[in-house]
Scaffold this motif. Structure first.
Motif, PDB file in Angstrom:
ATOM      1  N   LEU A 249     -61.916  21.910   4.646  1.00 20.26           N
ATOM      2  CA  LEU A 249     -61.524  23.196   4.067  1.00 20.26           C
ATOM      3  C   LEU A 249     -61.710  23.194   2.546  1.00 20.26           C
ATOM      4  O   LEU A 249     -62.135  24.201   1.970  1.00 20.26           O
ATOM      5  N   LYS A 250     -61.395  22.068   1.901  1.00 16.85           N
ATOM      6  CA  LYS A 250     -61.594  21.985   0.455  1.00 16.85           C
ATOM      7  C   LYS A 250     -63.079  22.123   0.112  1.00 16.85           C
ATOM      8  O   LYS A 250     -63.444  22.832  -0.833  1.00 16.85           O
TER       9      LYS A 250
ATOM     10  N   LYS B 202     -64.030  25.714   0.584  1.00 19.91           N
ATOM     11  CA  LYS B 202     -63.477  26.527  -0.504  1.00 19.91           C
ATOM     12  C   LYS B 202     -64.323  26.390  -1.760  1.00 19.91           C
ATOM     13  O   LYS B 202     -64.635  27.378  -2.431  1.00 19.91           O
ATOM     14  N   GLU B 203     -64.711  25.153  -2.086  1.00 20.83           N
ATOM     15  CA  GLU B 203     -65.538  24.928  -3.262  1.00 20.83           C
ATOM     16  C   GLU B 203     -66.886  25.631  -3.131  1.00 20.83           C
ATOM     17  O   GLU B 203     -67.372  26.228  -4.093  1.00 20.83           O
TER      18      GLU B 203
ATOM     19  N   VAL C 122     -67.562  28.300  -1.326  1.00 24.75           N
ATOM     20  CA  VAL C 122     -67.345  29.748  -1.429  1.00 24.75           C
ATOM     21  C   VAL C 122     -67.108  30.150  -2.881  1.00 24.75           C
ATOM     22  O   VAL C 122     -67.639  31.159  -3.353  1.00 24.75           O
ATOM     23  N   GLU C 123     -66.316  29.367  -3.607  1.00 26.76           N
ATOM     24  CA  GLU C 123     -66.077  29.664  -5.022  1.00 26.76           C
ATOM     25  C   GLU C 123     -67.368  29.581  -5.820  1.00 26.76           C
ATOM     26  O   GLU C 123     -67.624  30.409  -6.696  1.00 26.76           O
TER      27      GLU C 123
END
Length: 162
Positions: A59-60, A63-64, A66-67
């Motif tokens: 997930l991290k 998330k990275e 996507v950011e």
């Protein structure tokens, strides 16, 4: 892993019966079963914790990524907005001096003026909605109010006449 077959389990059971004895064997078997259950629960908890940690890492990473893509999109939008502003200022640069001479009425217009929003007064004498009588009758809408005595008389069960 230890390979335990039926023959090996039977041999272990016979040795335990001889060594421990028939009186203490059920209590020892319960204790061993409880310990094995605790060990299995502990192993399952450790597996679940490892799986959660792996999922958290995934997930991290997601998330990275996507950011990162959001930052790239934001940079592209900012670049295109800046280019649009430059082109717009180039196109309108020649028009700024001519608007006042071409249209003198437009030069006095600054910000648009909107009319004031006033609430209308309700006229309670006007009938807002007219529903035909046939529709009320079909839909079962009461058109007349009954007094209490009339309602009792209407809905009182009829007594048979003798």
């Amino acid at each position: 892993m230890i390979d335990l077959g039926i023959s090996k389990l039977a041999l272990i059971g016979v040795v335990a019966l001889i060594v421990i004895g028939p009186e203490k064997l059920p209590r020892v078997a319960r204790t061993v079963g409880a310990l094995i259950g605790k060990a299995q629960r502990y192993v399952a908890d450790v597996r679940a914790e490892v799986n959660r940690a792996i999922e958290l890492e995934e997930l991290k990473r997601m998330k990275e990524s996507v950011e990162k893509t959001a930052r790239e999109v934001e940079a592209q939008v900012n670049d295109s907005a800046a280019a649009f502003e430059r082109e717009w200022s180039e196109v309108t640069a020649g028009l700024e001096g001519t608007t006042a001479t071409a249209h003198p009425a437009l030069s006095s217009i600054g910000t648009p003026v909107y009319p004031e929003n006033r609430r209308r007064k309700k006229n309670f004498r006007l009938k807002r909605q007219a529903v035909p009588q046939w529709y009320k009758a079909r839909a079962g809408v009461r058109t007349r109010a009954l007094s209490g005595a009339a309602r009792v008389a209407r809905y009182r069960p009829k007594t048979p006449q003798r």
